[in-house]
Scaffold this motif. Structure first.
Motif, PDB file in Angstrom:
ATOM      1  N   GLN A   1       0.836  -1.204   0.000  1.00 25.85           N
ATOM      2  CA  GLN A   1       0.000   0.000   0.000  1.00 25.85           C
ATOM      3  C   GLN A   1       0.871   1.255   0.000  1.00 25.85           C
ATOM      4  O   GLN A   1       1.993   1.274   0.489  1.00 25.85           O
ATOM      5  CB  GLN A   1      -1.000  -0.012   1.164  1.00 25.85           C
ATOM      6  CG  GLN A   1      -0.420  -0.119   2.547  1.00 25.85           C
ATOM      7  CD  GLN A   1      -1.561  -0.139   3.565  1.00 25.85           C
ATOM      8  OE1 GLN A   1      -2.594   0.478   3.358  1.00 25.85           O
ATOM      9  NE2 GLN A   1      -1.360  -0.843   4.659  1.00 25.85           N
ATOM     10  N   ASP A   2       0.332   2.292  -0.621  1.00 25.45           N
ATOM     11  CA  ASP A   2       1.022   3.575  -0.609  1.00 25.45           C
ATOM     12  C   ASP A   2      -0.022   4.652  -0.361  1.00 25.45           C
ATOM     13  O   ASP A   2      -1.155   4.343  -0.022  1.00 25.45           O
ATOM     14  CB  ASP A   2       1.774   3.797  -1.938  1.00 25.45           C
ATOM     15  CG  ASP A   2       0.835   3.718  -3.120  1.00 25.45           C
ATOM     16  OD1 ASP A   2      -0.336   4.136  -2.979  1.00 25.45           O
ATOM     17  OD2 ASP A   2       1.246   3.215  -4.180  1.00 25.45           O
TER      18      ASP A   2
ATOM     19  N   HIS B   1      -3.190   4.012  -2.135  1.00 22.62           N
ATOM     20  CA  HIS B   1      -3.844   2.713  -1.943  1.00 22.62           C
ATOM     21  C   HIS B   1      -3.799   2.398  -0.456  1.00 22.62           C
ATOM     22  O   HIS B   1      -2.833   1.821   0.026  1.00 22.62           O
ATOM     23  CB  HIS B   1      -3.106   1.600  -2.701  1.00 22.62           C
ATOM     24  CG  HIS B   1      -3.056   1.795  -4.173  1.00 22.62           C
ATOM     25  ND1 HIS B   1      -2.171   2.662  -4.783  1.00 22.62           N
ATOM     26  CD2 HIS B   1      -3.785   1.231  -5.172  1.00 22.62           C
ATOM     27  CE1 HIS B   1      -2.343   2.626  -6.087  1.00 22.62           C
ATOM     28  NE2 HIS B   1      -3.328   1.766  -6.362  1.00 22.62           N
ATOM     29  N   GLN B   2      -4.840   2.780   0.248  1.00 21.51           N
ATOM     30  CA  GLN B   2      -4.796   2.577   1.688  1.00 21.51           C
ATOM     31  C   GLN B   2      -5.893   1.594   2.136  1.00 21.51           C
ATOM     32  O   GLN B   2      -6.996   1.597   1.603  1.00 21.51           O
ATOM     33  CB  GLN B   2      -4.978   3.908   2.417  1.00 21.51           C
ATOM     34  CG  GLN B   2      -3.842   4.887   2.123  1.00 21.51           C
ATOM     35  CD  GLN B   2      -4.000   6.176   2.925  1.00 21.51           C
ATOM     36  OE1 GLN B   2      -4.569   6.175   4.008  1.00 21.51           O
ATOM     37  NE2 GLN B   2      -3.491   7.267   2.380  1.00 21.51           N
ATOM     38  N   VAL B   3      -5.526   0.769   3.137  1.00 20.65           N
ATOM     39  CA  VAL B   3      -6.452  -0.267   3.609  1.00 20.65           C
ATOM     40  C   VAL B   3      -7.016   0.125   4.982  1.00 20.65           C
ATOM     41  O   VAL B   3      -6.277   0.558   5.863  1.00 20.65           O
ATOM     42  CB  VAL B   3      -5.739  -1.634   3.696  1.00 20.65           C
ATOM     43  CG1 VAL B   3      -6.704  -2.700   4.223  1.00 20.65           C
ATOM     44  CG2 VAL B   3      -5.192  -2.030   2.335  1.00 20.65           C
ATOM     45  N   PHE B   4      -8.323  -0.013   5.122  1.00 11.99           N
ATOM     46  CA  PHE B   4      -8.980   0.333   6.390  1.00 11.99           C
ATOM     47  C   PHE B   4      -9.881  -0.797   6.858  1.00 11.99           C
ATOM     48  O   PHE B   4     -10.443  -1.530   6.039  1.00 11.99           O
ATOM     49  CB  PHE B   4      -9.842   1.600   6.226  1.00 11.99           C
ATOM     50  CG  PHE B   4      -9.034   2.816   5.903  1.00 11.99           C
ATOM     51  CD1 PHE B   4      -8.532   3.616   6.927  1.00 11.99           C
ATOM     52  CD2 PHE B   4      -8.772   3.163   4.579  1.00 11.99           C
ATOM     53  CE1 PHE B   4      -7.770   4.738   6.624  1.00 11.99           C
ATOM     54  CE2 PHE B   4      -8.013   4.279   4.287  1.00 11.99           C
ATOM     55  CZ  PHE B   4      -7.503   5.079   5.299  1.00 11.99           C
ATOM     56  N   ARG B   5     -10.017  -0.889   8.160  1.00 10.86           N
ATOM     57  CA  ARG B   5     -11.018  -1.791   8.729  1.00 10.86           C
ATOM     58  C   ARG B   5     -12.203  -0.941   9.167  1.00 10.86           C
ATOM     59  O   ARG B   5     -12.054   0.039   9.891  1.00 10.86           O
ATOM     60  CB  ARG B   5     -10.446  -2.538   9.937  1.00 10.86           C
ATOM     61  CG  ARG B   5     -11.468  -3.480  10.591  1.00 10.86           C
ATOM     62  CD  ARG B   5     -10.936  -4.011  11.905  1.00 10.86           C
ATOM     63  NE  ARG B   5      -9.803  -4.918  11.708  1.00 10.86           N
ATOM     64  CZ  ARG B   5      -9.927  -6.192  11.353  1.00 10.86           C
ATOM     65  NH1 ARG B   5     -11.121  -6.696  11.138  1.00 10.86           N
ATOM     66  NH2 ARG B   5      -8.866  -6.947  11.208  1.00 10.86           N
ATOM     67  N   ILE B   6     -13.380  -1.292   8.695  1.00 16.15           N
ATOM     68  CA  ILE B   6     -14.582  -0.548   9.066  1.00 16.15           C
ATOM     69  C   ILE B   6     -15.465  -1.453   9.908  1.00 16.15           C
ATOM     70  O   ILE B   6     -15.843  -2.541   9.481  1.00 16.15           O
ATOM     71  CB  ILE B   6     -15.361  -0.103   7.810  1.00 16.15           C
ATOM     72  CG1 ILE B   6     -14.433   0.719   6.910  1.00 16.15           C
ATOM     73  CG2 ILE B   6     -16.590   0.699   8.199  1.00 16.15           C
ATOM     74  CD1 ILE B   6     -15.087   1.195   5.630  1.00 16.15           C
TER      75      ILE B   6
END
Ligand SMILES: Nc1ncnc2c1ncn2[C@@H]1O[C@H](COP(=O)(O)OP(=O)(O)O)[C@@H](O)[C@H]1O
Ligand SMILES: [Mg+2]
Lengths: 343, 220
Positions: A260-261, A264-269
């Motif tokens: 990821q950069d 491109h970001q990863v989240f937990r919802i």
């Protein structure tokens, strides 16, 4: 209904001392199904056995319906125990007696009349779904049926409290569910307060309203099942929650996390309650200049309240992503960034 | 000199009767003593419903001592006691006293083992039900152990048959007496064989009926 006040239990065997309970305090309301979860050796059984004084607390008090159990005379204690039913992991049925006589034993012991016993036991047999099996012996029954006998026996003296020591741990998942349903029914129909201990978090999820997490003789976390499942505070609680919600990220996602950069970001919802029904993701995609890609997740129910857990990747301009996250994190929704090594 | 079988069978019948009486009476008495002691040895031990270590330790030691004395020596050693109880040290009545002293502790151990085989969880369940110690013993422990107690008593009975034959050596009467008086001292092999066969039949019969009763009680 049941109140633990700084209960400490120390076992002494020769020179060794084991502190099985370390100043445990909490309260169980009348009519609740209260679960205590913890790994083996955490002190759960000791806690449960302090309620009906099968173990005497080394210090501290256990109050049942306002009465200090350790303050009772042995006669009063025996009377009180008839008001506290107990079921066991290995059922502890009398092998030389029929199902009927097993259920009737507490009634025989208190000198109940024959016809009263007969009516009562037949009602209980029907209630637990064993009407056809009264004449059988325990070794002719399946595990689930044996536990039903145990439950009927515990109910025969019309207790206000039911203690369950790993009552489903010796049963397969399907049988476990049916026994849990039965416990739920008992709680609803007779308004019996249930205290159960288990090392299986799904048992807690299926029937409990409140939960305490135990570790090394201490209650390290407690609250409503919903609170603890949606926002576990301790590492142990998190692990228990993960064991049923399966919210650990699978290995296949590790690569995506590594790459990821800013764009491109990863989240937990985490959705809870009414927010679960909202079309949050499509709103984000419409309102902001980001693409949403769902990587992983599930929606379940806790205490009849929907509960969702999604891992998504937001793709787009860094600034837009930040705005989208702030928008999403309003109300009952919780958004956390997911980075490698931690979830 | 051979015995006259025309009249000797009456002696054999008498001797069999004596053996049965000796075994029967001493079994009855030692079963009562043994069950009582066995129960006490279980419930007074550490962590049990009537924990009382001094009582447990003393009884445990007494049982161990009595159990370690060979019957033939026990019989002689307690002659003064026997005389005190039945007024004589010879005859069937006199043989019964050492038989009881011998079998009582033996049965106590067997009962103790049978009771200890019961899952402690069952005792715990009884406690949780609010059973008194008395109820736990008579309504829970003994009924749960009943079929295994019958097997224990069968074993003890057979032990008593053997011991009662030995008692014959000091004039206790019964089949053992006969076997020694005629078969051994007078080299009458026929008498020897007849008495031994009778003893075997007796033991077999006891064991089989013990097994059957025990299985019935297990009801499966
Ligand atoms: N009767 C006992 N004597 C000595 N130690 C005990 C006894 N019962 C439990 N313990 C010890 O106390 C600790 C807690 O045991 P327990 O209450 O059975 O935990 P859990 O039910 O959570 O597995 C363990 O370390 C266990 O070995
Ligand atoms: Mg336990």
């Amino acid at each position: 209904m049941i109140r633990f006040e700084e209960v400490t239990k120390i076992y002494e065997s020769g020179k060794n001392e084991v502190k099985a309970l370390n100043s445990v305090s909490f309260e169980i309301e009348k009519g609740e199904i209260y679960g205590v979860v913890g790994y083996s050796g955490a002190g759960k059984s000791s806690l449960l056995r302090c309620v009906n004084l099968l173990e005497k607390p080394t210090s501290g008090r256990v109050l049942v319906d306002g009465e200090n159990m350790a303050g009772l005379s042995s006669k009063e204690l025996r009377k009180k125990r008839k008001n506290i039913g107990m079921i066991f992991q290995h059922f502890n049925l009398l092998n030389a007696k029929t199902v009927f006589d097993n259920i009737a034993t507490p009634l025989y012991l208190q000198g109940e009349k024959k016809n009263v016993i007969k009516e009562k036991v037949n009602n209980l047999l029907e209630f637990v779904g064993l009407s056809e099996h009264g004449h059988k012996y325990p070794d002719q029954l399946s595990g689930g049926q044996k536990q039903r006998v145990g439950i009927a026996r515990a109910l025969s003296t019309d207790p206000e409290v039911l203690l369950c020591d790993e009552a489903t741990s010796a049963l397969d998942p399907q049988t476990t569910s049916s026994i849990l349903e039965l416990l739920k029914k008992i709680n609803k129909e007779y308004n019996i307060t249930i205290l159960l201990i288990t090392h299986e978090m799904n048992v807690i999820r299926e029937i409990c309203s409140s939960v305490a997490v135990m570790e090394k003789g201490k209650v390290i976390e407690k609250g409503s099942v919903f609170e603890v499942f949606s926002r576990p505070k301790t590492e142990t609680a998190r692990r228990f929650v993960s064991s049923v919600l399966q919210d650990e990220l699978p290995d296949s996602l590790k690569n995506i996390l590594r790459n990821q950069d800013k764009n491109h970001q990863v989240f937990r919802i985490v959705f809870t309650g009414a927010s679960t029904g909202q079309p949050l993701l499509s709103q984000i995609a419409k309102k902001f200049d980001v693409d949403v890609s769902v990587l992983y997740g599930h929606v379940t129910e806790l205490q009849d309240v929907p509960f969702g857990n999604l891992v998504v990747q937001l793709i787009g301009d860094e600034h837009e992503i930040r705005r989208a996250v702030i928008f999403a994190g309003q109300g009952e929704v919780e958004v956390r960034e997911v980075i490698e090594h931690a979830s | 000199m051979q015995v006259d079988w025309g009249t000797f069978w009456v002696d054999i019948l008498d001797a069999t009767g004596d053996t049965l009486i000796m075994v029967g009476i001493s079994l009855l008495a030692s079963a009562v003593i043994g069950v009582l002691l066995g129960v006490i040895l279980v419930v007074t031990r550490k962590g049990h419903i009537l924990e009382n270590l001094p009582v447990f330790n003393v009884l445990n030691a007494i049982v161990n001592v009595l159990r370690s004395i060979p019957f033939i020596i026990l019989m002689v050693a307690i002659i003064p006691f026997t005389r005190l109880v039945v007024g004589t040290s010879i005859g069937t009545a006199a043989a019964i006293v050492p038989l009881i002293v011998y079998a009582g502790p033996y049965i106590a151990r067997l009962v103790e083992n049978s009771l200890l085989e019961i899952d402690p969880g069952i005792v715990e369940a009884a406690e949780a039900m609010g059973a008194t110690p008395w109820q736990t013993i008579f309504r829970i422990l003994l009924p749960e152990a009943f079929s295994s107690l019958i097997l224990s008593l069968t074993t003890a009975t057979i032990g008593l048959v053997g011991a009662s034959a030995m008692a014959g050596a000091v004039g206790g009467g019964g089949l053992g007496d006969l076997a020694i008086a005629y078969g051994y001292q007078r080299f009458d092999t026929d008498v020897m064989i007849v008495t031994v066969v009778l003893l075997i039949v007796l033991v077999q019969g006891l064991q089989s009926s013990g097994n059957v009763i025990s299985r019935r009680l297990r009801r499966r």
